[in-house]
Design a protein around this motif. Structure first.
Motif, PDB file in Angstrom:
ATOM      1  N   UNK A 115      79.462   3.784  57.217  1.00 12.75           N
ATOM      2  CA  UNK A 115      78.413   2.847  56.807  1.00 12.75           C
ATOM      3  C   UNK A 115      78.723   1.999  55.580  1.00 12.75           C
ATOM      4  N   UNK A 116      79.749   2.316  54.823  1.00 14.58           N
ATOM      5  CA  UNK A 116      80.033   1.607  53.581  1.00 14.58           C
ATOM      6  C   UNK A 116      81.264   0.709  53.768  1.00 14.58           C
ATOM      7  N   UNK A 117      81.014  -0.560  54.058  1.00 15.22           N
ATOM      8  CA  UNK A 117      82.104  -1.500  54.352  1.00 15.22           C
ATOM      9  C   UNK A 117      83.052  -1.655  53.169  1.00 15.22           C
ATOM     10  N   UNK A 118      82.527  -1.674  51.950  1.00 17.19           N
ATOM     11  CA  UNK A 118      83.384  -1.843  50.769  1.00 17.19           C
ATOM     12  C   UNK A 118      84.278  -0.619  50.559  1.00 17.19           C
ATOM     13  N   UNK A 119      83.712   0.565  50.694  1.00 15.97           N
ATOM     14  CA  UNK A 119      84.508   1.789  50.579  1.00 15.97           C
ATOM     15  C   UNK A 119      85.617   1.799  51.638  1.00 15.97           C
ATOM     16  N   UNK A 120      85.278   1.406  52.844  1.00 10.72           N
ATOM     17  CA  UNK A 120      86.252   1.449  53.947  1.00 10.72           C
ATOM     18  C   UNK A 120      87.407   0.469  53.760  1.00 10.72           C
ATOM     19  N   UNK A 121      87.198  -0.582  52.979  1.00  9.89           N
ATOM     20  CA  UNK A 121      88.297  -1.512  52.689  1.00  9.89           C
ATOM     21  C   UNK A 121      89.419  -0.821  51.934  1.00  9.89           C
ATOM     22  N   UNK A 122      89.108   0.288  51.274  1.00  3.78           N
ATOM     23  CA  UNK A 122      90.119   1.023  50.493  1.00  3.78           C
ATOM     24  C   UNK A 122      90.860   2.062  51.340  1.00  3.78           C
ATOM     25  N   UNK A 123      90.450   2.231  52.582  1.00  6.83           N
ATOM     26  CA  UNK A 123      91.055   3.237  53.469  1.00  6.83           C
ATOM     27  C   UNK A 123      92.100   2.603  54.380  1.00  6.83           C
ATOM     28  N   UNK A 124      92.964   3.410  54.993  1.00 17.38           N
ATOM     29  CA  UNK A 124      94.033   2.856  55.841  1.00 17.38           C
ATOM     30  C   UNK A 124      93.547   1.938  56.967  1.00 17.38           C
ATOM     31  N   UNK A 125      92.390   2.214  57.571  1.00 16.08           N
ATOM     32  CA  UNK A 125      91.928   1.373  58.681  1.00 16.08           C
ATOM     33  C   UNK A 125      91.272   0.093  58.189  1.00 16.08           C
ATOM     34  N   UNK A 126      90.813   0.066  56.928  1.00 18.65           N
ATOM     35  CA  UNK A 126      90.270  -1.145  56.327  1.00 18.65           C
ATOM     36  C   UNK A 126      88.895  -1.555  56.796  1.00 18.65           C
ATOM     37  N   UNK A 127      88.273  -0.756  57.621  1.00 16.05           N
ATOM     38  CA  UNK A 127      86.942  -1.089  58.129  1.00 16.05           C
ATOM     39  C   UNK A 127      86.203   0.187  58.520  1.00 16.05           C
ATOM     40  N   UNK A 128      84.909   0.040  58.800  1.00 14.15           N
ATOM     41  CA  UNK A 128      84.092   1.194  59.164  1.00 14.15           C
ATOM     42  C   UNK A 128      84.564   1.791  60.493  1.00 14.15           C
ATOM     43  N   UNK A 129      84.498   3.103  60.587  1.00 13.88           N
ATOM     44  CA  UNK A 129      84.940   3.842  61.760  1.00 13.88           C
ATOM     45  C   UNK A 129      83.703   4.425  62.446  1.00 13.88           C
ATOM     46  N   UNK A 130      83.636   4.291  63.760  1.00 15.97           N
ATOM     47  CA  UNK A 130      82.509   4.853  64.518  1.00 15.97           C
ATOM     48  C   UNK A 130      82.481   6.367  64.380  1.00 15.97           C
ATOM     49  N   UNK A 131      81.297   6.924  64.347  1.00 15.68           N
ATOM     50  CA  UNK A 131      81.124   8.370  64.378  1.00 15.68           C
ATOM     51  C   UNK A 131      81.785   8.884  65.671  1.00 15.68           C
ATOM     52  N   UNK A 132      82.580   9.920  65.553  1.00 14.31           N
ATOM     53  CA  UNK A 132      83.175  10.508  66.760  1.00 14.31           C
ATOM     54  C   UNK A 132      82.112  10.986  67.727  1.00 14.31           C
ATOM     55  N   UNK A 133      81.030  11.554  67.170  1.00 19.71           N
ATOM     56  CA  UNK A 133      79.957  12.039  68.037  1.00 19.71           C
ATOM     57  C   UNK A 133      79.242  10.898  68.756  1.00 19.71           C
ATOM     58  N   UNK A 134      79.220   9.721  68.149  1.00 22.50           N
ATOM     59  CA  UNK A 134      78.631   8.565  68.818  1.00 22.50           C
ATOM     60  C   UNK A 134      79.509   8.103  69.974  1.00 22.50           C
ATOM     61  N   UNK A 135      80.813   8.052  69.728  1.00 21.42           N
ATOM     62  CA  UNK A 135      81.742   7.646  70.795  1.00 21.42           C
ATOM     63  C   UNK A 135      81.633   8.630  71.957  1.00 21.42           C
ATOM     64  N   UNK A 136      81.536   9.923  71.633  1.00 19.85           N
ATOM     65  CA  UNK A 136      81.371  10.944  72.657  1.00 19.85           C
ATOM     66  C   UNK A 136      80.080  10.718  73.446  1.00 19.85           C
ATOM     67  N   UNK A 137      78.978  10.516  72.730  1.00 25.96           N
ATOM     68  CA  UNK A 137      77.677  10.342  73.375  1.00 25.96           C
ATOM     69  C   UNK A 137      77.659   9.115  74.281  1.00 25.96           C
ATOM     70  N   UNK A 138      78.146   8.005  73.778  1.00 21.05           N
ATOM     71  CA  UNK A 138      78.153   6.781  74.588  1.00 21.05           C
ATOM     72  C   UNK A 138      79.134   6.934  75.750  1.00 21.05           C
ATOM     73  N   UNK A 139      80.308   7.513  75.474  1.00 19.41           N
ATOM     74  CA  UNK A 139      81.294   7.715  76.540  1.00 19.41           C
ATOM     75  C   UNK A 139      80.757   8.564  77.674  1.00 19.41           C
ATOM     76  N   UNK A 140      80.051   9.640  77.336  1.00 17.14           N
ATOM     77  CA  UNK A 140      79.431  10.486  78.360  1.00 17.14           C
ATOM     78  C   UNK A 140      78.318   9.720  79.062  1.00 17.14           C
ATOM     79  N   UNK A 141      77.512   9.018  78.287  1.00 19.50           N
ATOM     80  CA  UNK A 141      76.415   8.248  78.872  1.00 19.50           C
ATOM     81  C   UNK A 141      76.883   7.226  79.891  1.00 19.50           C
TER      82      UNK A 141
END
Length: 148
Positions: free
Chosen positions: A44-70
């Protein structure tokens, strides 16, 4: 949703299907955070994520799982019940704007000795992004009635 009666004997290892795609939005991130209580800055924190290797917000794994199953929930089989999931892995991150789709393939089936009249069917779930890169894998286990 369609209803299709598929008994244990009807499942064949190697059978599978693909779903349509679903584009992940910022709304998905916010709604999932609210439902799950997971407000970690990685999601949820775009500024914090700019300091990480991916450079952007990452989806919750549990959300990807939920949508993928859905995405796979298009057929109701009144003689099959979800028995759970095994070997869930978050392989690659999903970002806002990615489009995910799912594919499932029957990988195993066995008679349930302790539950007469039922078998266990394992279906491998693979969620991919728009580049066909694997984002998530899991084994969905069904308890399925045997033919009367």
């Amino acid at each position: 949703m369609l209803e299709q009666v598929t008994y244990f004997e009807d499942y064949a290892i190697g059978d599978g299907r693909h779903t349509t795609g679903r584009t992940i939005t910022e709304t998905d991130f916010v709604v999932h955070a609210g439902h799950s209580g997971d407000f970690f800055p990685h999601h949820l924190d775009a500024e914090f994520c700019k300091t990480l290797p991916f450079g952007q917000r990452i989806a919750h794994g549990t959300m990807v799982f939920t949508i993928g199953v859905g995405l796979t929930a298009t057929v109701i089989n009144p003689v099959a019940f979800s028995y759970g999931y095994d070997r869930l892995r978050f392989v690659k991150p999903v970002f806002i704007g990615d489009t995910i789709k799912s594919r499932v393939e029957i990988t195993d089936k066995e008679v349930m000795e302790k539950r007469p009249g039922y078998g266990r069917v394992t279906e491998r779930l693979t969620v991919t992004n728009q580049k066909d890169e694997t984002a998530l894998v899991a084994d969905h286990i069904y308890m399925v009635e045997m033919r009367p």
